[in-house]
Scaffold this active site. Structure first.
Site, PDB file in Angstrom:
ATOM      1  N   ARG A 158       0.829  -1.072   0.076  1.00  0.00           N
ATOM      2  CA  ARG A 158      -0.043  -0.080   0.168  1.00  0.00           C
ATOM      3  C   ARG A 158       1.023   1.323   0.051  1.00  0.00           C
ATOM      4  O   ARG A 158       0.474   2.438  -0.294  1.00  0.00           O
ATOM      5  CB  ARG A 158      -0.937  -0.082   1.260  1.00  0.00           C
ATOM      6  CG  ARG A 158      -2.179  -0.692   0.989  1.00  0.00           C
ATOM      7  CD  ARG A 158      -3.155  -1.034   2.304  1.00  0.00           C
ATOM      8  NE  ARG A 158      -2.657  -1.868   3.037  1.00  0.00           N
ATOM      9  CZ  ARG A 158      -3.188  -1.939   4.492  1.00  0.00           C
ATOM     10  NH1 ARG A 158      -4.342  -1.257   4.679  1.00  0.00           N
ATOM     11  NH2 ARG A 158      -2.627  -2.773   5.319  1.00  0.00           N
ATOM     12  N   LYS A 170      32.699  26.098   0.012  1.00  0.00           N
ATOM     13  CA  LYS A 170      32.904  24.589  -0.066  1.00  0.00           C
ATOM     14  C   LYS A 170      34.182  24.245   0.448  1.00  0.00           C
ATOM     15  O   LYS A 170      35.257  24.687  -0.269  1.00  0.00           O
ATOM     16  CB  LYS A 170      32.856  24.250  -1.493  1.00  0.00           C
ATOM     17  CG  LYS A 170      32.396  22.833  -1.622  1.00  0.00           C
ATOM     18  CD  LYS A 170      33.904  22.113  -1.992  1.00  0.00           C
ATOM     19  CE  LYS A 170      34.434  22.271  -3.205  1.00  0.00           C
ATOM     20  NZ  LYS A 170      35.557  21.519  -3.499  1.00  0.00           N
ATOM     21  N   ALA A 204      40.858  45.547  -7.484  1.00  0.00           N
ATOM     22  CA  ALA A 204      39.701  45.084  -7.835  1.00  0.00           C
ATOM     23  C   ALA A 204      39.837  44.803  -9.497  1.00  0.00           C
ATOM     24  O   ALA A 204      40.575  45.161  -9.953  1.00  0.00           O
ATOM     25  CB  ALA A 204      38.764  46.193  -7.739  1.00  0.00           C
TER      26      ALA A 204
END
Length: 459
Positions: free
Chosen positions: A16, A351, A423
Site C-alpha cells: 500500500r 565549499k 579590484a
C-alpha cells in the site's frame, strides 16, 4: 530482573506504500521507521533482539547492522508464522519476549517499559498493549469476559456484529512468557478468512490452557499508529515533529512557529536558541545557546556556535563558530569551517573552505577549496578558481589580506599576509606579504568609436 527479549516484525512488503523502498525503511523525521522501534527498545536493556525480515531483507540488515539478529520469513503467512521464525534463536530461553511491529515508530520506551512491568507484575503468560479507539475500523478487537478478563482477539474481518462494536483495540504489540509463546504458536491454525497464522490466536490458546492473559491500555493511542500507506506516514511525521519540537521548547528553545519548523530527532539544541519559521534542522546538528536560525534555513549535520545568526541559508557537514553571521541566501557546503566572528553574506557560497576569525565575504562570492586566514576581507564577486576540469586546487589567503571586488584567484595560489589585491584582478601567481597586486589590462579609451561603428552599420 527477568530476562527480556524482543521480536520485531519487519517482513511484510508494504504494497500500500506503492514504493520501491521497503516499507519499514521509509523515513519518519529522517530515520527509518524500524530504526525508531530499535531506538525505543534500547533503553530496556534487552538480552536479545531478533528482527524478522522478508522482502528487502538485505537492505534492512544493512540499515540496522549489528543492532539486531535476523531471521528470514520466506513466505508471508501471517504474524504468527513470522514470530515462529525466531524459535531457533529463542526457544531455549526463559523470560519475557516483547513482539512489536517494525512499522510502529511512535511507541516510546516509556510505554514499552510500562508494558513489561505490568506483564511481569501480573505474572501473566501474555499481555496485550491495547488502546481505546474512537473509530476501531480495521483493528483487531479485544474481547473480554464477564469478569473483564481478556478472552481473545478477533480480527476486524473475522468479527461478528457484536464484536465490531467493541472499541478496545489490539495495537499489535505484546509481551509473552517466552516458553508459553513458542509452545502456543505450534497450535495456531490458518482457518480464517485470509488463510494466515495470526499471532493474536495465541491469546485464545493460552486462555484455553487456563494461562493468565492481561491487557495494558495505553492512554495515548497516537503512539500505536501503524504505517501502512503514505497518508499514515505523513500523520506519523506530523506527530513525531510535534513531539520533538515540544521537547526542545520545554528545554528552553524558542520555536516561533512549531507547525512550520522541522527538527530531526538527533539534533542537539541548547537553551535560548531562537528558531524562525521554515527552518529545517537535520542529522546530528548541534546548535549552541543564543544562536538564531532562520527564517527558511536548512542545517544538515552542522555545529553552530553561540550567538551565531543564520538567515535564509543552507549549511551542511560544516562547523560554524561563535557570533558568526550567515546569509541571507548563503550556501555553506561540506567540510567548511567558519571561525568566530566571521561573516558569510548574501549569495556567498563556500565549499571545503576554512574562514578564519573575523574574516568577511559579504556578498556574491565563491570560495571553494580555500584556506582563508583571520581578518581577511573578500570583496564582492571574488572567485577562487579551484577546478581545471580534472583536479581541485587550494587557494591560501593569509591573515589581514584584502581582496578587491571581482577578483579571480587561479589556484593553486597564495595571497600573502597583509597584501592587497586590486579590484578586477586575475591572480595566477603568489602575492608576497604586504604587496599590492594588480593583474588587469590597462584601460584604453577609443574616442568616437561608437559613432563610427553605428555609421558603418547603416552603410
Amino acid at each position: 530482573m527477568t530476562n527480556r527479549y524482543a521480536v520485531i516484525l519487519a517482513a511484510g512488503q508494504g504494497t500500500r506504500m506503492k514504493s520501491k523502498l521497503y516499507k519499514v525503511l521509509h523515513p519518519v523525521m529522517g530515520r527509518p521507521m524500524v530504526q525508531h522501534v530499535i531506538d525505543q527498545l534500547k533503553p530496556l536493556q534487552l538480552d536479545e533482539t531478533v528482527t524478522i525480515v522478508g522482502f528487502g531483507a538485505e537492505t534492512v540488515k544493512e540499515t540496522l547492522g549489528n543492532q539486531s539478529k535476523y531471521v528470514i520469513q520466506e513466505e508471508q503467512l501471517g504474524t504468527g508464522h513470522a514470530v515462529q521464525q525466531a524459535e531457533e534463536l529463542l526457544k531455549n530461553k526463559e523470560g519475557t519476549t516483547i513482539v512489536v511491529c517494525g512499522d510502529t515508530p511512535l511507541i516510546t520506551n516509556e510505554t514499552f517499559e510500562a508494558l513489561f512491568k505490568h506483564h511481569e507484575k501480573e505474572g501473566a503468560s501474555a499481555t496485550i498493549l491495547t488502546a481505546q479507539a474512537d473509530d476501531p475500523t480495521g483493528y483487531g478487537r479485544v474481547i473480554r469476559n464477564e469478569e473483564n478478563e481478556v478472552e481473545r482477539i478477533v480480527e476486524h474481518k473475522d468479527a461478528n456484529e457484536t464484536e465490531l462494536q467493541v472499541a478496545e483495540i489490539n495495537t499489535g504489540t505484546y509481551c509473552f512468557d517466552n516458553q508459553a509463546l513458542f509452545s502456543a504458536l505450534k497450535e495456531v491454525s490458518n482457518d480464517n478468512a485470509q488463510g494466515e497464522y495470526y499471532l493474536p490466536d495465541v491469546i485464545e490458546i493460552l486462555r484455553g490452557k487456563q494461562e493468565k492473559v492481561t491487557a495494558f491500555m495505553t492512554e495515548n493511542i497516537e503512539e500505536t499508529l501503524g504505517i501502512n500507506d503514505r497518508v499514515a506516514l505523513a500523520k506519523a511525521e506530523k506527530i513525531f515533529k510535534k513531539r520533538i519540537n515540544e521537547r526542545h521548547m520545554r528545554n528552553g528553545v524558542s520555536i516561533i512557529d512549531p507547525d512550520n519548523t522541522y527538527i530531526q530527532s538527533e539534533a542537539t539544541i541548547e537553551s535560548d536558541v531562537v528558531i524562525h519559521p521554515g527552518s529545517i534542522i537535520k542529522g546530528a546538528t548541534i546548535i549552541k545557546e543564543n544562536a538564531e536560525i532562520g527564517p527558511n534555513s536548512e542545517l544538515v549535520n552542522c555545529e553552530v556556535g553561540e550567538g551565531t545568526i543564520i538567515k535564509h541559508s543552507v549549511a551542511s557537514e560544516s562547523k560554524i563558530g561563535d557570533r558568526v553571521q550567515i546569509g541571507p541566501f548563503a550556501h555553506i557546503r561540506p567540510e567548511s569551517v567558519v571561525g568566530h566572528g566571521a561573516k558569510v553574506g548574501n549569495f556567498v557560497e563556500i565549499k571545503k573552505t576554512v574562514m578564519g576569525e573575523g574574516s568577511k565575504a559579504s556578498h556574491l562570492s565563491y570560495l571553494g577549496d580555500a584556506n582563508v586566514g583571520s581578518n581577511v576581507n573578500v570583496g564582492c564577486g571574488t572567485i577562487t578558481v579551484n577546478y581545471d576540469g580534472t583536479n581541485k586546487y587550494l587557494t591560501t589567503i593569509e591573515d589581514d589580506a584584502f581582496i578587491g571586488c571581482n577578483s579571480n584567484l587561479i589556484a593553486p595560489v597564495t595571497i600573502g599576509k597583509g597584501s592587497y589585491v586590486a579590484a578586477g584582478s586575475t591572480i595566477t601567481e603568489d602575492v608576497p606579504s604586504d604587496a599590492l597586486s594588480v593583474a588587469r589590462a590597462r584601460q584604453t579609451n577609443k574616442e568616437g568609436y561608437v559613432t563610427k561603428f553605428k555609421n558603418r552599420k547603416r552603410d
